[in-house]
Design an enzyme around this catalytic site. Sequence first.
Site, PDB file in Angstrom:
ATOM      1  N   GLU A  38      -3.244   5.626  -8.904  1.00 29.82           N
ATOM      2  CA  GLU A  38      -1.985   5.992  -9.561  1.00 29.82           C
ATOM      3  C   GLU A  38      -1.710   5.070 -10.751  1.00 29.82           C
ATOM      4  OE1 GLU A  38       2.357   7.847  -8.322  1.00 29.82           O
ATOM      5  OE2 GLU A  38       1.330   6.574  -6.865  1.00 29.82           O
ATOM      6  N   TYR A 112      -7.602   8.636  -4.895  1.00 26.51           N
ATOM      7  CA  TYR A 112      -6.161   8.848  -4.775  1.00 26.51           C
ATOM      8  C   TYR A 112      -5.974  10.294  -4.340  1.00 26.51           C
ATOM      9  CZ  TYR A 112      -1.249   9.368  -6.221  1.00 26.51           C
ATOM     10  OH  TYR A 112       0.101   9.634  -6.251  1.00 26.51           O
ATOM     11  N   ASP A 151      -5.735   5.271  -1.733  1.00 24.34           N
ATOM     12  CA  ASP A 151      -4.557   5.910  -1.150  1.00 24.34           C
ATOM     13  C   ASP A 151      -4.970   7.291  -0.670  1.00 24.34           C
ATOM     14  OD1 ASP A 151      -2.184   7.139  -0.560  1.00 24.34           O
ATOM     15  OD2 ASP A 151      -1.236   6.777  -2.503  1.00 24.34           O
ATOM     16  N   ASN A 153      -3.172   9.093   1.356  1.00 18.70           N
ATOM     17  CA  ASN A 153      -1.955   9.893   1.498  1.00 18.70           C
ATOM     18  C   ASN A 153      -1.833  10.573   2.859  1.00 18.70           C
ATOM     19  OD1 ASN A 153       0.248  10.049  -0.333  1.00 18.70           O
ATOM     20  ND2 ASN A 153      -1.145  10.739  -1.947  1.00 18.70           N
ATOM     21  N   ASP A 248       5.371   0.399  -4.990  1.00 18.78           N
ATOM     22  CA  ASP A 248       5.846   0.859  -3.689  1.00 18.78           C
ATOM     23  C   ASP A 248       4.744   0.813  -2.643  1.00 18.78           C
ATOM     24  OD1 ASP A 248       4.449   2.917  -4.910  1.00 18.78           O
ATOM     25  OD2 ASP A 248       5.944   4.470  -4.526  1.00 18.78           O
TER      26      ASP A 248
END
Length: 258
Positions: A38, A112, A151, A153, A248
Site C-alpha cells: 500500500e 497486498y 498484507d 487481508n 494503521d
Amino acid sequence: MPSLHLLTWNVNGLRSICKKDFIKDIQALDPDILCLQETKASTQEVRALCELLPGYHVYANSSKARKGYSGTAILSKREPISQFYDIGNQEHDQEGRVITAEYEDFILVTVYAPNAGDGLKRLDYRKKWDTDFINFISILQSKKPVIICGDLNVAHQPIDIARAKENYNKAPGYTQPEIDGFKNLLNCSFTDTFRHLHPTEIKYTYWNQLFNARARNRGWRIDYILVSNELIPRVKEASIYNEYMGSDHCPAALKIDI
C-alpha cells in the site's frame, strides 16, 4: 550459513509515512530485505523516496488502474537474480499488488491482497484472486522454496482478531471464503511463521483508525510471513513489531538462515 532479516510493512502511503519516523525506524531495524505494501505511489516516487535508505536495490510496482492506490515495493541489500511484477493474469494485474524476486536459494513474493470491500462487494473477486494467486505460487514453488510476505487481508483464526464472533462473515477479512482461501494457501505446503513459533500469543498487525482501536488494542493479524515447509528448520525468529507507528499497520519480521 548467513542469517536473513526480512521485514514486511503495509505503510498506508509511503509519502505520508516518510514524513514521520519511517526512515529512522528502518535504519534502526536494519532489515536485509524490506517489503512494503500500500505504497500509494508511482514507481518513480517510490525510488525517489527510497533514496533516503541507501544500500538497497529498489523494485516497485504501482497501480495502473488508479493513481495513488495500492502498490508494493521490495528493497533488498542482496541483488536478486531476477524480479518480475504481478501474476500474469490481466484481470488481477492492474493494481500493482505483487512483486516476485528470485534469489539463489529461494523465491520471495510480496503481496497486498485485495480487500473484500464494504458490504463484501468484492468478495467474489477476492475468491477468484485467491485461487489464481495460489496457482501462481504453486508454479514458483515447483522451482524453489518460496517466502510469501505482506498484507493478505484475512484473519486466519479467532486468535488473530479481537472481536471474532462479532465480525465473522460480516466484516471483510473475516468471512469463511477468505479464511478458506488462506487455508488453501497454507495447504500448498506453507507455514505461518509467527503462529508456528508463537502458537498462543495474541498479537495484531492492523488497527482501524476510525475507532481508536490501536490504543484499545482491538486489532487484526492480517500481515504474514509464510515459508515453504522445507524452510521451517531454518527459521530462527518471527516477530511483530507493534511498537512501531506511522501506519494503521505495524511491521512483521522473520529471521531465517538462508
